[in-house]
Motif scaffolding. Structure first.
Motif, mmCIF file in Angstrom:
data_model
loop_
_atom_site.group_PDB
_atom_site.id
_atom_site.type_symbol
_atom_site.label_atom_id
_atom_site.label_comp_id
_atom_site.label_asym_id
_atom_site.label_seq_id
_atom_site.Cartn_x
_atom_site.Cartn_y
_atom_site.Cartn_z
ATOM 1 N N LYS A 1 -2.857 13.493 -7.175
ATOM 2 C CA LYS A 1 -1.558 14.132 -7.060
ATOM 3 C C LYS A 1 -0.903 14.182 -8.422
ATOM 4 O O LYS A 1 -1.012 13.242 -9.199
ATOM 5 N N PHE A 2 -0.231 15.294 -8.691
ATOM 6 C CA PHE A 2 0.469 15.447 -9.951
ATOM 7 C C PHE A 2 1.939 15.096 -9.716
ATOM 8 O O PHE A 2 2.591 15.671 -8.827
ATOM 9 N N LEU A 3 2.443 14.194 -10.512
ATOM 10 C CA LEU A 3 3.767 13.628 -10.279
ATOM 11 C C LEU A 3 4.684 13.952 -11.438
ATOM 12 O O LEU A 3 4.272 13.950 -12.599
ATOM 13 N N ALA A 4 5.932 14.216 -11.095
ATOM 14 C CA ALA A 4 6.936 14.477 -12.125
ATOM 15 C C ALA A 4 7.417 13.157 -12.693
ATOM 16 O O ALA A 4 7.527 12.146 -11.990
ATOM 17 N N GLU A 5 7.675 13.186 -13.977
ATOM 18 C CA GLU A 5 8.153 11.977 -14.625
ATOM 19 C C GLU A 5 9.477 11.549 -13.994
ATOM 20 O O GLU A 5 10.392 12.349 -13.817
ATOM 21 N N GLY A 6 9.577 10.243 -13.635
ATOM 22 C CA GLY A 6 10.776 9.725 -13.007
ATOM 23 C C GLY A 6 10.767 9.789 -11.499
ATOM 24 O O GLY A 6 11.704 9.307 -10.853
ATOM 25 N N SER A 7 9.725 10.368 -10.889
ATOM 26 C CA SER A 7 9.689 10.488 -9.433
ATOM 27 C C SER A 7 9.062 9.238 -8.825
ATOM 28 O O SER A 7 8.652 8.319 -9.512
ATOM 29 N N ASP A 8 9.060 9.205 -7.474
ATOM 30 C CA ASP A 8 8.485 8.092 -6.729
ATOM 31 C C ASP A 8 7.231 8.571 -5.989
ATOM 32 O O ASP A 8 7.097 9.758 -5.687
ATOM 33 N N ILE A 9 6.363 7.599 -5.678
ATOM 34 C CA ILE A 9 5.166 7.915 -4.893
ATOM 35 C C ILE A 9 4.801 6.695 -4.065
ATOM 36 O O ILE A 9 4.935 5.554 -4.508
ATOM 37 N N THR A 10 4.373 6.967 -2.828
ATOM 38 C CA THR A 10 3.900 5.915 -1.935
ATOM 39 C C THR A 10 2.388 6.046 -1.790
ATOM 40 O O THR A 10 1.890 7.113 -1.428
ATOM 41 N N LEU A 11 1.702 4.949 -2.053
ATOM 42 C CA LEU A 11 0.241 4.923 -1.999
ATOM 43 C C LEU A 11 -0.206 3.938 -0.925
ATOM 44 O O LEU A 11 0.549 3.046 -0.541
ATOM 45 N N CYS A 12 -1.438 4.089 -0.498
ATOM 46 C CA CYS A 12 -1.998 3.126 0.444
ATOM 47 C C CYS A 12 -3.445 2.855 0.075
ATOM 48 O O CYS A 12 -4.120 3.693 -0.531
ATOM 49 N N CYS A 13 -3.898 1.682 0.450
ATOM 50 C CA CYS A 13 -5.305 1.300 0.284
ATOM 51 C C CYS A 13 -5.828 0.871 1.646
ATOM 52 O O CYS A 13 -5.233 0.026 2.321
ATOM 53 N N ILE A 14 -6.948 1.455 2.034
ATOM 54 C CA ILE A 14 -7.572 1.157 3.316
ATOM 55 C C ILE A 14 -8.851 0.377 3.046
ATOM 56 O O ILE A 14 -9.709 0.823 2.276
#
Length: 943
Positions: A165-178
């Motif tokens: 995923k391409f993310l904007a500087e200063g943004s948030d992201i939720t990740l998961c590990c399965i």
């Protein structure tokens, strides 16, 4: 309005009937409306169809459902309640109400929901219930429709989502590990920063990264470990604000429209986050001139109108920021001509003249022509005159394709070249062929002469300069200068066969096009002699990754070398190919797409001088050797108790073999246990069984002996031939049984039977064996009589005279008795003694007076001492009691065998009257002797 009046007779009844009809007409619609309204009040319309899917790119749930057809037919207004939950969470994560007015088309309804966590992380479920807008009763909930996540899949290791995923500087992201199936997540971390860390369960963990910072790098790294320390990592790119547009300029082609172009800056963002561009007048940026489009380069166009001087601004923006660039220009100085069109040509065999048209709009142009050569080289040719629409290109090759194109620019206020015209491909006219053909031959002796098969091909240096229409072959004798013979072949042929006699011949081949013949290619066939066919030994060559490597011994007399071979040697006739090499070459790699492993190829190396070739060497080889097709056939097996000799047939080494036979391997192993034979090497099969391996490096060997085998043991054995490509897998064994060791049986019999027999006989005759073979022999060193402690003469020990007295004398003859002097016995021995020996009484026996009288008187009497060893006393072989001791010795009876021991007599050198000479003593020694027990036979009476 005009009323209809009935006749009066009908007025009463008719009016009444009409009133009834009017009432019915009014009541029926009212009833219908009431019924419909009642149904809307009371009917419930449950969901009859529900389907949920997911769009992973948008991280969105797509929901599709429908209700009963009657609701569509009634075009009801219905409210729907939609709930979303995650299976790992107890509560509903989303609830939404949706109001819809159905139509009669009966199309399913749609709704979407964007998830705040990746949909891969866990399973999501959706359910829906409905309620007519006019009703207060909700239908029952539909069953949960589940969209499974990867937490329920049979995964082999940990995984991180979203994938990319391409993310904007200063943004948030939720990740998961399965985690993998049955595995728990041990650690889930991110670099450079973690603001929120949330657990869901042992197999799924969530991670929220806030305030992404691009200054720490263009991506963030996420690491996930499971309990088995297996690592999974992912990187997520972070975008940045757009840069100022580069290479921003504006120009015109037709003086009607202006087009501005610029280069798009890199923002590391994709998709919806790509930059957006707007072009407008600088004085009025709120009113855009045009909308930009970007691919490799961005552009934007608008009409010029009557304005010649422009000041424009381009604005670029994305969710991360905004940048602008401006350009001020005069349209007359920004003319960018259109590309020339209608390009055509005139050509000869070495020249091409190009013609074209263009739209000049009363503008002076000059043009440039680009010519692409067949070898890829590009040449530029400028037109010599302004507004000239033609150019001539010289020095070209005949019958060769060239590609040309044209572009133009403004002669005054030059700004840029126009685009290239459409390329024009043309071919020059034919010319006389240049260069020579590459020719070769194969000679086969026949009755009365030779068949010569001729081959030819075009070399890289050969230029046909046209279309080859035929080949002409000419041959003539060299010796007598006879008239040459010739034959012509179509261009589709590249070989022919001619017959010549045994004389020398000169052969030439020429190619012909529509213009002329090429120069002749010549080869000379020497006179055939008995020695013309050389029997050369074929040397072996090896294959490489690039082909088959061949070397030969160079000779200084040759100006070139030729190698020929067949690509398909098993086909007849084969497709003969050849290759020429310079005089300083002594090795080459022959490669061909037709070469395959396991096929034997033959190569002949020729030396050529003055077009006359001689065979120098022959080579055979493989691109890659393969294992032999068959195993050697073992015809004879000779067995012994500790070895086996194998004999096999000669292995076929013909051309069909997939490799050169390098030797043989003999494998041996006992049926039970591992093999450890001396001189062998261990060989492990695929099933981990162990064999003893013997290597025979001589392919001519047809016999081998395996030694050091164990007797009476079963073995499995096999003989394998091997090539440079190895050997075939071991499948079938031959089984042998070694015989018993007969020598060992004999040895065991000797060791067991003979001692047993001896023991039996000894047991049977134990006393007899003991008395005959093992008499009791007293040790002299332990005898008191034979004590040598007191007397020594010249280091020799002597007995005391008084310690030993003989019991009797044995005289061989009367003559000997006459010679003896009287014996005077020592008075110490006058007393007879008795000893018990082996149960028998032995007494000292004194000589009688009769014996003494027979002795001649001696003037000087001598004293003698004799001793008897009772262990060596032998009994008399007489009919009397063998144990009876004789009292007298009759010396006169010379023929009577007296079996007695001979006492040892010596002179009493200590007596003063001892006057015997040495000679007399010696004579007496020779006449007196022992009769040993070992010389006597065992008496039968004692058995």
């Amino acid at each position: 309005m005009r009323m209809l009046h009935l006749p009066e007779p009908f007025a009463g009844k008719g009016g009444l009937m009409m009133n009834h009809f009017m009432i019915l007409a009014l009541l029926l619609p009212l009833r219908t409306c009431y019924t419909t309204y009642s149904q809307q009040e009371s009917n419930v319309f449950p969901v009859t169809y529900l389907n949920v899917s997911k769009d992973l790119d948008l991280q969105r749930l797509l929901v599709e459902w429908d209700v009963v057809k009657s609701a569509h037919d009634a075009e009801l207004a219905i409210s729907f309640e939609i709930q979303v939950r995650r299976l790992d969470e107890a509560t509903t994560v989303w609830t939404e109400f949706l109001n819809v007015t159905l139509d009669k088309l009966g199309k399913p309804l749609h709704w979407s929901w964007d998830s705040d966590i990746p949909l891969e992380c866990m399973s999501h479920a959706v359910r829906i219930r409905s309620k007519a807008k006019s009703s207060k009763i909700w239908s029952q909930w539909s069953l949960w429709e589940t969209v499974p996540g990867l937490d329920t899949s049979n995964r082999s290791g940990p995984q991180i989502f979203p994938k990319e995923k391409f993310l904007a500087e200063g943004s948030d992201i939720t990740l998961c590990c399965i985690g993998g199936k049955g595995q728990t997540i041990k650690e889930f971390s991110v670099y450079p920063a973690v603001d929120v860390f949330k657990y869901t369960n042992s197999q799924v963990r969530l991670l929220t990264v806030e305030n992404l910072s691009h200054d720490k790098g263009s991506n963030i790294h996420v690491y996930c470990y499971d309990e088995d320390e297996r690592l999974y990592q992912a990187a997520f790119f972070v975008g940045k604000p757009p840069d100022t547009p580069k290479d921003f300029y504006c120009q015109t082609q037709d003086m009607k429209r202006v087009t501005c172009t610029w280069t798009e800056g890199e923002t590391y963002l994709y998709g919806q986050n790509l930059p957006r561009y707007t072009l407008s007048k600088t004085s009025s940026q709120k009113t855009p001139l045009c909308k930009a489009s970007c691919s490799k380069q961005c552009s934007c166009s608008w009409d010029i109108g009557q304005q010649w001087i422009w000041n424009v601004t381009v604005t670029v923006e994305n969710p991360l920021g905004k940048k602008t660039a401006a350009d001020v220009f005069d349209v007359n100085h920004r003319i960018y001509p259109t590309a020339p069109f209608q390009v055509w040509e005139d050509c000869t065999d070495t020249e091409i003249t190009l013609h074209w048209n263009y739209e000049n709009y009363e503008i002076d142009l000059f043009c440039q022509t680009e010519v692409l050569q067949p070898d890829g080289k590009v040449e530029l040719h400028n037109s010599s005159e302004v507004d000239s629409k033609r150019v001539t290109v010289r020095g070209l090759q005949p019958y060769t394709e060239y590609t040309a194109r044209v572009r133009c620019g403004v002669a005054k206020h030059f700004w840029r070249w126009s685009e290239w015209s459409q390329p024009l491909t043309t071919r020059t006219k034919e010319g006389t062929p240049s260069g020579k053909l590459d020719i070769w031959r194969e000679i086969t002796p026949v009755l009365g002469g030779r068949n010569v098969t001729l081959f030819w091909k075009q070399t890289p240096s050969f230029q046909a300069n046209g279309k080859i229409i035929s080949y002409e072959v000419t041959w003539e004798k060299i010796e007598d200068g006879s008239k040459p013979e010739s034959i012509s072949f179509s261009s589709v042929y590249n070989s022919t066969r001619i017959f010549i006699d045994n004389h020398s011949y000169r052969i030439s081949i020429m190619a012909k096009n529509n213009v002329n013949f090429s120069l002749p290619s010549v080869l000379i066939i020497s006179r055939a002699t008995d020695n013309s066919i050389k029997k050369l030994k074929e040397g072996q060559v090896n294959g490489t990754d690039d082909g088959i490597f061949i070397t030969w011994e160079p000779r200084s007399i040759y100006d070139s070398y030729i190698i020929d071979w067949c690509n398909f040697p098993r086909l007849q006739p084969c497709d003969l190919l050849w290759k020429r090499f310079g005089p300083n070459t002594s090795s080459a790699v022959i490669s061909s797409a037709a070469f395959v492993p396991g096929v034997r190829y033959k190569f002949r190396i020729y030396g050529s001088v003055a077009n006359r070739a001689s065979l120098l060497e022959k080579k055979i080889g493989y691109l890659r050797e393969l294992p032999p097709r068959l195993d050697p056939i073992v015809r004879k097996v000779d067995l012994s108790y500790n070895s086996v000799t194998l004999s096999w047939d000669s292995y076929l080494t013909n051309e069909s073999e997939p490799g050169f036979i390098r030797g043989y391997h003999v494998y041996v192993s006992p049926i039970e246990g591992n093999c450890n034979l001396k001189g062998s090497k261990k060989h492990i099969l695929s099933d981990e069984s162990e064999l003893c391996k013997y290597t025979i490096d001589n392919p001519e060997e047809k016999r081998y002996t395996v030694k050091h085998l164990m007797p009476n043991t079963k073995y499995k054995i096999v003989v394998k031939a091997f090539t440079g490509g190895g050997e075939t897998p071991i499948v079938n064994f031959r089984y042998i049984d070694t015989p018993y060791n007969s020598n060992m049986l004999y040895f065991v019999a000797v060791l067991v039977i003979v001692p047993a027999l001896v023991a039996a006989i000894c047991h049977w005759k134990m006393m007899w064996v003991k008395e005959c073979c093992c008499p009791v022999i007293p040790s002299p060193s332990k005898s008191k009589v034979l004590s040598f402690k007191d007397f020594k003469i010249d280091s020799e020990k002597v007995l005391k005279i008084n310690d030993c007295l003989p019991d009797m004398l044995a005289i061989d003859s009367n003559a000997e008795a006459q010679k003896l002097h009287p014996v005077t016995w020592s008075p110490l021995s006058s007393t007879p003694t008795e000893d018990m020996i082996d149960g028998h009484i032995s007494s000292w026996i004194y000589p009688s007076e009769n014996v003494a009288r027979n002795f001649a008187p001696t003037p000087t009497p001598q004293t003698h001492t004799c001793f008897e060893n009772f262990a060596y006393s032998s009994p008399l072989k007489t009919e009397s009691d063998p144990y009876q001791i004789p009292k007298t010795l009759e010396a006169g009876k010379t023929n009577q065998a007296v079996v007695l021991y001979q006492p040892q007599c010596y002179l009493d050198i200590f007596h003063e009257d001892a006057a015997s000479t040495t000679r007399e003593t010696a004579e007496r020694k020779n006449s007196l002797k022992y009769i040993s027990q070992t010389d006597a036979r065992c008496l039968g009476g004692r058995l």
